[in-house]
Design a protein around this motif. Structure first.
Motif, PDB file in Angstrom:
ATOM      1  N   LEU B  72       0.835  -1.205   0.000  1.00 36.34           N
ATOM      2  CA  LEU B  72       0.000   0.000   0.000  1.00 36.34           C
ATOM      3  C   LEU B  72       0.868   1.254   0.000  1.00 36.34           C
ATOM      4  CD1 LEU B  72      -3.044  -0.028   0.032  1.00 36.34           C
ATOM      5  CD2 LEU B  72      -2.998   0.490   2.441  1.00 36.34           C
ATOM      6  N   LYS B  73       1.952   1.201   0.816  1.00 40.54           N
ATOM      7  CA  LYS B  73       2.854   2.351   0.864  1.00 40.54           C
ATOM      8  C   LYS B  73       3.507   2.578  -0.485  1.00 40.54           C
ATOM      9  CE  LYS B  73       4.335   2.127   5.630  1.00 40.54           C
ATOM     10  NZ  LYS B  73       5.418   1.880   6.523  1.00 40.54           N
ATOM     11  N   ALA B  74       3.877   1.474  -1.157  1.00 44.52           N
ATOM     12  CA  ALA B  74       4.526   1.601  -2.467  1.00 44.52           C
ATOM     13  C   ALA B  74       3.565   2.235  -3.464  1.00 44.52           C
ATOM     14  CB  ALA B  74       4.985   0.239  -2.960  1.00 44.52           C
ATOM     15  N   MET B  75       2.290   1.815  -3.370  1.00 46.68           N
ATOM     16  CA  MET B  75       1.318   2.391  -4.311  1.00 46.68           C
ATOM     17  C   MET B  75       1.161   3.871  -4.068  1.00 46.68           C
ATOM     18  SD  MET B  75      -1.508  -0.205  -5.452  1.00 46.68           S
ATOM     19  CE  MET B  75      -2.732   0.204  -4.253  1.00 46.68           C
ATOM     20  N   ILE B  76       1.142   4.213  -2.764  1.00 42.76           N
ATOM     21  CA  ILE B  76       1.019   5.640  -2.479  1.00 42.76           C
ATOM     22  C   ILE B  76       2.283   6.359  -2.920  1.00 42.76           C
ATOM     23  CG2 ILE B  76       0.805   7.297  -0.594  1.00 42.76           C
ATOM     24  CD1 ILE B  76      -1.044   5.375   0.781  1.00 42.76           C
ATOM     25  N   GLY B  77       3.414   5.631  -2.906  1.00 42.95           N
ATOM     26  CA  GLY B  77       4.645   6.226  -3.397  1.00 42.95           C
ATOM     27  C   GLY B  77       4.573   6.606  -4.858  1.00 42.95           C
ATOM     28  N   PHE B  78       3.703   5.935  -5.587  1.00 44.04           N
ATOM     29  CA  PHE B  78       3.592   6.294  -7.001  1.00 44.04           C
ATOM     30  C   PHE B  78       2.944   7.645  -7.209  1.00 44.04           C
ATOM     31  CE2 PHE B  78       5.554   3.217  -9.486  1.00 44.04           C
ATOM     32  CZ  PHE B  78       5.497   2.025  -8.815  1.00 44.04           C
ATOM     33  N   ILE B  79       2.314   8.136  -6.141  1.00 44.47           N
ATOM     34  CA  ILE B  79       1.807   9.510  -6.252  1.00 44.47           C
ATOM     35  C   ILE B  79       2.972  10.459  -6.503  1.00 44.47           C
ATOM     36  CG2 ILE B  79       0.627  11.345  -5.012  1.00 44.47           C
ATOM     37  CD1 ILE B  79      -0.958   9.252  -3.568  1.00 44.47           C
ATOM     38  N   ASP B  80       4.118  10.097  -5.917  1.00 48.24           N
ATOM     39  CA  ASP B  80       5.350  10.859  -6.176  1.00 48.24           C
ATOM     40  C   ASP B  80       5.615  10.951  -7.675  1.00 48.24           C
ATOM     41  OD1 ASP B  80       7.692  10.199  -3.486  1.00 48.24           O
ATOM     42  OD2 ASP B  80       6.700  12.050  -4.158  1.00 48.24           O
ATOM     43  N   VAL B  81       5.522   9.790  -8.296  1.00 52.65           N
ATOM     44  CA  VAL B  81       5.807   9.741  -9.734  1.00 52.65           C
ATOM     45  C   VAL B  81       4.821  10.615 -10.491  1.00 52.65           C
ATOM     46  CG1 VAL B  81       6.054   8.213 -11.705  1.00 52.65           C
ATOM     47  CG2 VAL B  81       6.676   7.421  -9.438  1.00 52.65           C
ATOM     48  N   ALA B  82       3.562  10.555 -10.046  1.00 51.97           N
ATOM     49  CA  ALA B  82       2.541  11.389 -10.706  1.00 51.97           C
ATOM     50  C   ALA B  82       2.878  12.854 -10.556  1.00 51.97           C
ATOM     51  CB  ALA B  82       1.168  11.084 -10.103  1.00 51.97           C
ATOM     52  N   GLY B  83       3.351  13.226  -9.342  1.00 57.60           N
ATOM     53  CA  GLY B  83       3.733  14.609  -9.117  1.00 57.60           C
ATOM     54  C   GLY B  83       4.866  15.033 -10.016  1.00 57.60           C
ATOM     55  N   LEU B  84       5.820  14.138 -10.152  1.00 58.40           N
ATOM     56  CA  LEU B  84       6.971  14.436 -10.997  1.00 58.40           C
ATOM     57  C   LEU B  84       6.534  14.610 -12.453  1.00 58.40           C
ATOM     58  CD1 LEU B  84       9.848  14.769 -10.175  1.00 58.40           C
ATOM     59  CD2 LEU B  84      10.302  12.442 -10.899  1.00 58.40           C
ATOM     60  N   TYR B  85       5.602  13.767 -12.884  1.00 60.76           N
ATOM     61  CA  TYR B  85       5.056  13.888 -14.229  1.00 60.76           C
ATOM     62  C   TYR B  85       4.425  15.245 -14.430  1.00 60.76           C
ATOM     63  CZ  TYR B  85       1.644  13.395 -17.970  1.00 60.76           C
ATOM     64  OH  TYR B  85       0.891  13.595 -19.090  1.00 60.76           O
ATOM     65  N   PHE B  86       3.659  15.635 -13.404  1.00 58.11           N
ATOM     66  CA  PHE B  86       2.988  16.931 -13.492  1.00 58.11           C
ATOM     67  C   PHE B  86       4.008  18.049 -13.631  1.00 58.11           C
ATOM     68  CE2 PHE B  86      -0.485  19.770 -12.983  1.00 58.11           C
ATOM     69  CZ  PHE B  86      -0.021  20.834 -12.237  1.00 58.11           C
ATOM     70  N   ALA B  87       5.099  17.942 -12.813  1.00 55.64           N
ATOM     71  CA  ALA B  87       6.096  19.013 -12.827  1.00 55.64           C
ATOM     72  C   ALA B  87       6.840  19.044 -14.147  1.00 55.64           C
ATOM     73  CB  ALA B  87       7.076  18.812 -11.675  1.00 55.64           C
ATOM     74  N   LEU B  88       7.097  17.846 -14.695  1.00 54.14           N
ATOM     75  CA  LEU B  88       7.874  17.810 -15.932  1.00 54.14           C
ATOM     76  C   LEU B  88       7.030  18.198 -17.142  1.00 54.14           C
ATOM     77  CD1 LEU B  88      10.051  14.590 -15.631  1.00 54.14           C
ATOM     78  CD2 LEU B  88      10.857  16.878 -16.097  1.00 54.14           C
ATOM     79  N   ALA B  89       5.854  17.592 -17.212  1.00 53.18           N
ATOM     80  CA  ALA B  89       5.108  17.688 -18.467  1.00 53.18           C
ATOM     81  C   ALA B  89       4.100  18.820 -18.478  1.00 53.18           C
ATOM     82  CB  ALA B  89       4.405  16.363 -18.735  1.00 53.18           C
ATOM     83  N   GLN B  90       3.407  19.010 -17.380  1.00 49.11           N
ATOM     84  CA  GLN B  90       2.256  19.906 -17.440  1.00 49.11           C
ATOM     85  C   GLN B  90       2.607  21.363 -17.191  1.00 49.11           C
ATOM     86  OE1 GLN B  90       0.581  17.887 -18.965  1.00 49.11           O
ATOM     87  NE2 GLN B  90      -1.308  17.725 -17.771  1.00 49.11           N
ATOM     88  N   LEU B  91       3.607  21.599 -16.307  1.00 50.12           N
ATOM     89  CA  LEU B  91       3.937  22.987 -16.016  1.00 50.12           C
ATOM     90  C   LEU B  91       4.581  23.621 -17.229  1.00 50.12           C
ATOM     91  CD1 LEU B  91       5.449  22.983 -12.439  1.00 50.12           C
ATOM     92  CD2 LEU B  91       3.232  23.844 -13.152  1.00 50.12           C
ATOM     93  N   THR B  92       4.310  24.902 -17.435  1.00 46.18           N
ATOM     94  CA  THR B  92       4.953  25.594 -18.542  1.00 46.18           C
ATOM     95  C   THR B  92       6.266  26.159 -18.046  1.00 46.18           C
ATOM     96  OG1 THR B  92       3.766  27.579 -17.930  1.00 46.18           O
ATOM     97  CG2 THR B  92       2.792  26.214 -19.647  1.00 46.18           C
ATOM     98  N   HIS B  93       7.321  25.797 -18.712  1.00 51.05           N
ATOM     99  CA  HIS B  93       8.620  26.368 -18.351  1.00 51.05           C
ATOM    100  C   HIS B  93       9.045  27.323 -19.443  1.00 51.05           C
ATOM    101  CE1 HIS B  93       8.847  23.279 -15.295  1.00 51.05           C
ATOM    102  NE2 HIS B  93       8.592  22.376 -16.214  1.00 51.05           N
TER     103      HIS B  93
END
Lengths: 562, 228
Positions: B72-93
């Motif tokens: 369960l903790k590992a799955m919640i850890g994937f939220i990290d990955v989702a956050g990173l995706y958001f920072a890399l892909a969705q934010l405008t740099h």
């Protein structure tokens, strides 16, 4: 325009105000850092600090913040900024005596006592007797010296043993713990000791009235039984005084119980009043007894036939001593002593009479009965001690623990006092009757004796540190209320030549510290690590030329990649 | 003197981030804004993770390794990955190259992680008189964490930002990303089940971080060739 400015100002101040809780939180966080981050915390008990007529005695300081050192230090090393840790097992009294008499400076002294001498610990080991003797000698040395550094007592446990072993190892290698070489740091942070303003001594008296004969309007004679309940020792927080004078208190309470049973029935109530008194201020020339006697009504005092004082009746085998100040051929003394020796013969042991004249010019009061004699009341002290104790001696020291006392000694003493009193009251002298026989309803209760003895052996009772509403005083008062008709508590202030200082108990924090050289080394290593990391990154991402150019020209030059 | 120790541990924990920023071309291209945005995204992700952990996880008194809880903790850890995706892909740099984008995002992410997880214990603990190696080890762990985060950001940018990748490398990229993302679970497994002490765990983390960095570097270079 003005409105806008005002609203901006209001917004600004609102933002500021909302920052206050955050600031407060930050300040609290910062302040909380120093709370107890030590690996080890040990309870320690300070050496007593007192003055006699202005002359200072005992340890004059209380706070401590130095490195630890052990006895294996190099001779000639400077210990003025170290705390010497002395386990009682390895105590060298001569060395300590030299140190104190030559007034050499020491950061502090921590004496580690074995766990068997802890109040409440009833394990008896064969070596405890040797420790007790050593401790008594040590106490004698420390209590009568003026020591310009803090002295603390603590009980050994695994953590202190480990620390001491480490410190010894380091000292043996010659690496004494200082700021530059690491080691252990002992910190006791308490405020400086202050004088106790007006210490109170509390006397508790219980009055058991006798029955008058028909038509007799004279005042009934009174017999008083007195014991002092307070102690004095090297560490006031540890002075439980089981024998001196816990045994006397227990004996008094048991005698009171027996006579309250007898007197509860009007048919068996004697023609004597009984006055039981638990006095305080014993070690200080029995000041409490003197004040109590002076506060008694003169008629009451004159009606006292005689008084029996109990002092240390807990560890004797065959002989109990009756100390008097009136000459032995005095009729009253003869009567009292005969009563005692008859009962003692029946019970199978001996009593002996010892006479010590009172020297009026000498203010030292060695026995409690002397205070009675100075006011012309016949009195005697029943004690196992054969010589009169010196000032502050035999008053319940650290070595006087529960294991020193035998319950049967106290029970024999109770029987002696009760039987001889009863024979005197009911006129059965020289008759072979046992009023308080075992297996009767008036038998001495050994469980009562044991439970009170255990309680007193766990309660330190140094008078200046007892408050007026101390639980022990309330308990003694309640006990006497159960046995006697009228109980009164008298609070007096201890205003003789003694002055006491507070701060008797503290917490010692033991920190394992690293030296300054270690920190500097770490800084060097980290600095070089960061520099290497920097160079590595510059080389891999920008090329070696850029690295060299950093040293030639001032940095931060924006270069656009072509 | 103990403030000295705090200073030492602080430069060990936060120094590499500053050094990384100033040593690489990131400072020349003024990518601070990107890093700050990544740090903010990390904060939001941490909050979401906290809420999820509080809702779904049961607190056990003993340090028993419960596979279900760890999964369960590992799955919640994937939220990290989702956050990173958001920072890399969705934010405008701003217009910065991909190369620098993942580095800036990784740096900001790791810095926020260090500050949130390590600053408070450091402040409260390292300033006391008592000396322990804990804070030095914690600093080394922060270093390993920085390398991990940058590798993860690199693999992430490969996964989500680069469109044409050699087919053979895709599974490798994904496995490496999964390994890095589940690093916390692996370390807790080592600590609880295998009973490793902190120094050993930190050593393991440092070594794996170097290995992972090397692998992701190679992958990045390999993937760069077709787009030349």
């Amino acid at each position: 325009m003005g409105d806008e400015k005002k609203s901006k100002q209001r917004d600004g101040s609102m933002v500021f105000e909302s920052m206050y809780p955050l600031l407060a939180l930050m300040l609290i966080l910062v302040a909380c850092v120093d709370l107890c981050d030590a690996a080890t915390v040990v309870d320690v008990y300070r050496l007593v600090q007192y003055d006699i007529s202005g002359v200072p005695f005992g340890s004059r300081f209380s706070s401590l913040n130095h490195h630890a050192a052990s006895l294996s230090f190099h001779r000639g090393a400077d210990l003025s900024r170290s705390v010497l840790i002395l386990p009682l097992r390895e105590l060298d009294l001569g060395f300590l005596q030299d140190y104190i008499s030559q007034k050499q400076s020491l950061g502090g002294l921590l004496i580690l006592l074995p766990q068997t001498l802890r109040p409440g610990n009833n394990i008896v080991l064969s070596e405890t007797q040797r420790f007790r003797k050593l401790l008594a000698q040590l106490e004698n040395l420390l209590v009568h010296a003026n020591i310009p550094f803090p002295v603390y007592f603590a009980f050994e446990n695994e953590e202190t043993d480990a620390m001491l072993a480490d410190v010894k190892k380091n000292d043996a290698l010659g690496q004494q713990a200082t700021a530059t070489t690491g080691g252990y740091k002992l910190v006791i942070s308490v405020s400086e000791p202050r004088k106790i303003a007006s210490p109170t001594i509390t006397n508790i008296q219980g009055w058991l009235p006798g029955s008058r004969a028909e038509g007799d309007s004279n005042q009934l004679p009174t017999i008083a039984i007195v014991a002092s309940y307070d102690t004095f020792g090297a560490a006031p927080a540890l002075s439980v005084g089981s024998d001196s004078n816990g045994s006397g208190v227990v004996a008094l309470l048991e005698v009171a119980r027996l006579f309250s049973t007898l007197y509860s029935n009007p048919k068996t109530r004697g023609r004597y009043n009984l006055l039981f008194a638990l006095t305080s201020g014993g070690p200080y020339n029995y000041e409490g007894t003197q004040k109590w006697l002076k506060s008694l009504d003169q008629r009451m005092r004159e009606s006292i036939d005689y008084a029996i004082c109990l002092n240390s009746v807990g560890s004797w085998d065959n002989e109990l001593l009756v100390h008097v100040s009136k000459p032995p051929d005095n009729a009253y003394i003869k009567q009292i002593f005969e009563g005692f020796s008859n009962v003692a013969e029946d019970l199978g042991f001996q009593v002996a009479l010892k006479h010590k004249k009172i020297n009026i010019s000498n203010s030292r009061v060695a026995w409690e009965h002397e205070q009675f004699s100075r006011l012309r009341v016949t009195a005697a002290t029943l004690s196992e001690l054969s010589t009169p104790p010196e000032l502050l001696e035999s008053a319940g020291s650290l070595s006087d623990t529960r294991q020193l006392v035998h319950e049967d000694a106290i029970i024999k003493g109770v029987k002696l006092v009760a039987e001889s009193l009863a024979r005197h009251i009911y006129g059965h002298q020289r008759k072979d009757i046992k009023i308080f026989a075992d297996d009767s309803s008036l038998a001495v209760n050994p469980f009562n004796v044991r439970s009170w003895l255990d309680l007193l052996s766990q309660t330190p009772r140094v008078a200046p540190f007892l408050s007026k509403s101390e639980p022990l005083i309330t308990a003694l008062k309640k006990e006497l209320e159960d046995y006697t008709a009228e109980v009164s508590v008298q609070h007096e202030s201890l205003d003789g030549i003694f002055t006491f200082y507070d701060s008797t108990k503290a917490s010692l924090n033991i920190y394992q510290v690293a030296s300054v050289t270690f920190d500097l080394l770490l800084l060097l290593v980290l600095g070089s690590y960061l520099i290497v990391l920097f160079s590595f990154l510059v080389i891999t991402t920008r090329g070696v030329d850029d690295l060299i150019s950093l040293f030639r020209r001032p940095p931060s030059r924006k270069v656009k990649m072509v | 003197m103990t403030l000295f120790h705090f200073f030492n541990c602080a430069i060990l924990t936060f120094g590499p981030h500053a050094v990384y920023y100033s040593a690489t071309p990131l400072s020349e291209y003024d990518t601070l804004g990107t890093s700050v945005k990544a740090a903010v995204v990390y904060l939001a992700t941490a909050l979401v993770k906290l809420v999820c952990l509080a809702t779904f996880l049961q607190v056990s008194e003993t340090e028993v390794f419960d596979p279900y809880q760890e999964a369960l903790k590992a799955m919640i850890g994937f939220i990290d990955v989702a956050g990173l995706y958001f920072a890399l892909a969705q934010l405008t740099h701003r217009n910065i190259s991909q190369n620098h984008k993942f580095q800036a995002v990784g740096l900001g992410w790791a810095f926020a992680d260090s500050v949130l997880h390590r600053l408070a214990p450091l402040w409260v603990g390292a300033r006391g008189l008592e000396f322990t190696w804990d804070y030095v080890l914690q600093g080394l762990e922060a270093n390993a964490n920085l390398v991990f985060t940058i590798s993860l950001a690199a693999l992430g940018s490969l996964m989500w930002l680069r469109k044409n990748k050699p087919k053979t490398l895709i599974p490798i990229i994904y496995t490496c990303a999964v390994i890095i993302a589940t690093m916390p679970s692996i370390t807790s497994y080592l600590r609880r089940v295998m009973g490793w002490h902190f120094p050993k765990v930190v050593g393991f983390e440092l070594m794996t971080s170097l290995v992972m960095a090397f692998i992701s570097c190679q992958l990045f270079i390999l993937c760069q060739r077709p787009s030349l």
